[in-house]
Design an enzyme around this catalytic site. Structure first.
Site, PDB file in Angstrom:
ATOM      1  N   THR A 123      39.137  31.607  34.688  1.00  0.00           N
ATOM      2  CA  THR A 123      39.522  30.958  35.938  1.00  0.00           C
ATOM      3  C   THR A 123      38.825  29.618  36.138  1.00  0.00           C
ATOM      4  O   THR A 123      37.694  29.423  35.662  1.00  0.00           O
ATOM      5  CB  THR A 123      39.146  31.882  37.120  1.00  0.00           C
ATOM      6  OG1 THR A 123      39.259  31.160  38.343  1.00  0.00           O
ATOM      7  CG2 THR A 123      37.718  32.388  37.013  1.00  0.00           C
ATOM      8  N   TYR A 150      32.733  36.497  41.487  1.00  0.00           N
ATOM      9  CA  TYR A 150      33.996  36.533  40.738  1.00  0.00           C
ATOM     10  C   TYR A 150      33.961  35.521  39.586  1.00  0.00           C
ATOM     11  O   TYR A 150      34.168  35.873  38.421  1.00  0.00           O
ATOM     12  CB  TYR A 150      35.183  36.245  41.675  1.00  0.00           C
ATOM     13  CG  TYR A 150      36.447  35.936  40.914  1.00  0.00           C
ATOM     14  CD1 TYR A 150      37.050  36.904  40.128  1.00  0.00           C
ATOM     15  CD2 TYR A 150      37.022  34.662  40.962  1.00  0.00           C
ATOM     16  CE1 TYR A 150      38.199  36.614  39.400  1.00  0.00           C
ATOM     17  CE2 TYR A 150      38.159  34.366  40.242  1.00  0.00           C
ATOM     18  CZ  TYR A 150      38.748  35.343  39.459  1.00  0.00           C
ATOM     19  OH  TYR A 150      39.860  35.053  38.737  1.00  0.00           O
TER      20      TYR A 150
END
Ligand code: UDP
Length: 340
Positions: A123, A150
């Site tokens: 990501t 995350y």
């Protein structure tokens, strides 16, 4: 070739499975715990071509190796993960367990059985909150500095992959750093009308284009713009929105890429940014619906601007996006929202 797709019943995984089934003759095995993925999506995919489905959580470490062996898996595309940033701040250990630990186990078993290719969904959150972005966008050498568990859980997995590929050269990987993925399956029905077969099914989505589509349909009364005082042209956050089918095609190309090239990390985005205001206006325009939009404070940890530099994937992988069109991204998200 025998491909294992973890998280294949989910939003991104299902679009990659769709392309594997439509555009290749590779045999596909999906592992998914159906926590966010849907059985209906699997049924829709099965109408394209058959595949094997194993309902399993990757935390069941002992069950992974037999699946790899029984299905002679040579390539893994790994999506299964937790992806909600605020949740990762509240429950960091869940994120490190589900994302980093389970991924490390999967890599360990993959190396043990001689899997040759591993494609990993990472990501742009690994770049954290850049204080300034080069005009040409963030390239893969931009310093990584995640600001939430995350992003860190994904960066740690990238590092495990790098070390594994270094130590075991037969085990090659591609890590993709996704920018803002949106939209749904570009499929035209017999009346030549856009009618996505799959899309983002999981309820309580937090993503901008999904929320604006829900407002356009009246599923949601109103929405808010989180911050209008950023240092951007119109004061709202700027992101690089990429159509899900273009993101998916990068994964199919990565399989071929790794047959002849070494492991590498690639950004996947269009290299162009749109502000929240521009996106909301575009959803209103393509749907021809108006809805209430309020101003609200910034969301914690939201950077002003995140735009990719995508030169590397274009040059090295010859990736050629087909749907670089904000209108189509919004329209496909909206058409899917009508169905789901
Ligand atoms: N955003 C917003 N209202 C919403 C959802 C998102 O203003 O209801 C903004 C958010 O602050 C960010 C951009 O839209 O600037 C994209 O947010 P999203 O959650 O879609 O993706 P992110 O960039 O956070 O991964």
């Amino acid at each position: 070739m025998n491909i294992l797709v973890t998280g294949g019943a989910g939003y991104i995984g299902s679009h990659v499975v769709k392309q594997l089934l439509e555009d290749t003759d590779y045999s596909v095995t999906i592992v998914d715990n159906l926590s966010t993925g849907s059985r209906k999506t699997l049924d829709t995919l099965r109408a394209i071509r058959d595949f094997k489905f194993v309902e399993l959580d990757l935390k069941e470490f002992d069950k992974i190796l037999p699946i790899l062996e029984e299905n002679s898996i040579d390539t893994i595309i790994h999506f299964a993960a937790s992806i909600v940033v605020p949740e990762s701040v509240e429950n960091p250990l869940d994120y490190y367990m589900n994302n980093t630990v389970n991924t490390t186990n999967l890599i360990d078993k993959a190396v043990k059985v001689g899997v040759e290719r591993f494609i990993f969904s990472s990501t742009a959150a690994v770049y954290g909150e850049p204080s300034s972005t080069p005009i040409s966008g963030l390239d893969e050498n931009f310093p990584t500095a995640p600001i939430n568990p995350y992003g860190m859980s994904k960066l740690m997995s990238e590092n495990v992959l790098k070390d594994a590929s270094f130590a075991y050269p037969k085990f090659k990987h591609v890590a993709f750093r996704y920018f803002n993925v949106a939209g749904a399956d570009v499929y035209y029905n017999s009346d030549n009308k856009l009618e996505p077969r799959i899309g983002q099914s999981f309820p309580n989505a937090t993503h901008l284009i999904k929320i604006a589509s829900e407002c356009a349909l009246g599923k949601r009364e109103k929405m808010a713009i989180f911050g209008d005082d950023f240092a951007t042209e119109d004061g709202t956050g700027v992101r690089d929105y990429i159509h899900i089918d273009d993101l998916a095609s990068a994964h199919i190309q990565a399989i071929e890429y790794l047959k002849v090239n070494d492991s590498d990390t690639f950004n996947v985005g269009y290299g162009k940014g749109y502000s929240v205001k521009e996106v909301v206006e575009e959803v209103k325009r393509v749907t021809n619906r108006d809805f209430q939009v309020d101003n609200a404070p910034r969301r914690a940890g939201d950077p002003a601007l995140l735009i990719s530099n995508n030169s590397k994937i274009k040059q090295k992988m010859n990736w050629t996006p087909k749907y670089n069109n904000l209108g189509l991204i919004c329209q496909s998200a909206y058409e899917w929202e009508k169905i789901v």
